[in-house]
Enzyme design. Structure first.
Site, mmCIF file in Angstrom:
data_model
loop_
_atom_site.group_PDB
_atom_site.id
_atom_site.type_symbol
_atom_site.label_atom_id
_atom_site.label_comp_id
_atom_site.label_asym_id
_atom_site.label_seq_id
_atom_site.Cartn_x
_atom_site.Cartn_y
_atom_site.Cartn_z
ATOM 1 N N ASP A 177 15.227 -22.236 -48.217
ATOM 2 C CA ASP A 177 14.281 -21.995 -47.140
ATOM 3 C C ASP A 177 14.941 -20.995 -46.194
ATOM 4 O O ASP A 177 16.164 -20.847 -46.184
ATOM 5 C CB ASP A 177 14.002 -23.325 -46.432
ATOM 6 C CG ASP A 177 13.209 -23.137 -45.167
ATOM 7 O OD1 ASP A 177 12.205 -22.392 -45.186
ATOM 8 O OD2 ASP A 177 13.597 -23.728 -44.134
ATOM 9 N N ASP A 230 13.981 -20.089 -42.340
ATOM 10 C CA ASP A 230 14.186 -20.462 -40.933
ATOM 11 C C ASP A 230 14.810 -21.852 -40.800
ATOM 12 O O ASP A 230 14.297 -22.834 -41.328
ATOM 13 C CB ASP A 230 12.854 -20.396 -40.173
ATOM 14 C CG ASP A 230 12.271 -18.988 -40.199
ATOM 15 O OD1 ASP A 230 13.032 -18.030 -39.972
ATOM 16 O OD2 ASP A 230 11.058 -18.858 -40.457
HETATM 17 MG MG MG Z 1 12.830 -24.221 -42.229
#
Ligand code: MG
Ligand code: ZN
Length: 166
Positions: free
Chosen positions: A9, A11
């Site tokens: 992932d 962020d």
């Molecule tokens: Mg995230």
């Protein structure tokens, strides 16, 4: 031969999103502590890296795909200074407030695209995320999963992967 991959992932995992729910300005984009060094160690162990990220701010017209791509260029260049290469960044530009799609996590279309394109061995691959939707998407594609605490030092990832890969 099939490749082993770590799906990441963006962020909260690669970059710090503490002060911004939506990170879309190049000047707000900073790597988390330890991530560059950790990915280098994992790449020496033969893993390739794929980023899978939801960027629903595009559908909500908060920012554009050009903004996202400028941020991704910064990500590529920051990691390059650690000698780390990302094979591809797949982002979902949609948002469930605006319409449905098959690529917004917890859906897994983008993971499946990467698995097919890069000939990835699910059994030897991982999804690393900071939300339940990341973990759910990874599991849908038959990957091992790791849920990290967002925005923290990511150095412990290498230990988890080492211990569970033996
Ligand atoms: Mg995230
Ligand atoms: Zn989508």
């Amino acid at each position: 031969m099939k490749k082993k991959a770590i799906f990441l992932d963006r962020d909260g995992v690669l970059n710090n999103e503490k002060d911004n729910y939506y990170v879309f300005r190049v000047e707000d984009f900073f790597l988390n502590d330890g991530i560059g060094e950790t990915l280098k160690v994992l790449s020496n162990q033969g893993f390739i890296f794929i980023v899978i990220t939801n960027q629903g701010g595009i559908a909500k017209r908060l920012y554009s795909s050009n903004d996202v791509e400028a941020v991704h260029n910064k990500l590529y260049s920051l990691l390059k200074s650690y000698n780390v290469r990302i094979e591809e960044i797949y982002y979902c530009p949609h948002h469930s407030d605006v319409g449905n799609c098959l690529c917004r996590k917890p859906k897994n279309l983008n993971i499946e695209k990467a698995i097919a394109r890069f000939n990835i061995d699910r059994d030897k691959s991982w999804f690393v995320g900071d939300r339940e939707s990341d973990i759910e998407a990874g599991k849908l594609s038959g990957l091992k999963t790791i849920k990290v605490t967002a925005n923290e030092d990511m150095s412990y990832l290498r230990e988890i992967i080492r211990k569970r890969t033996v």
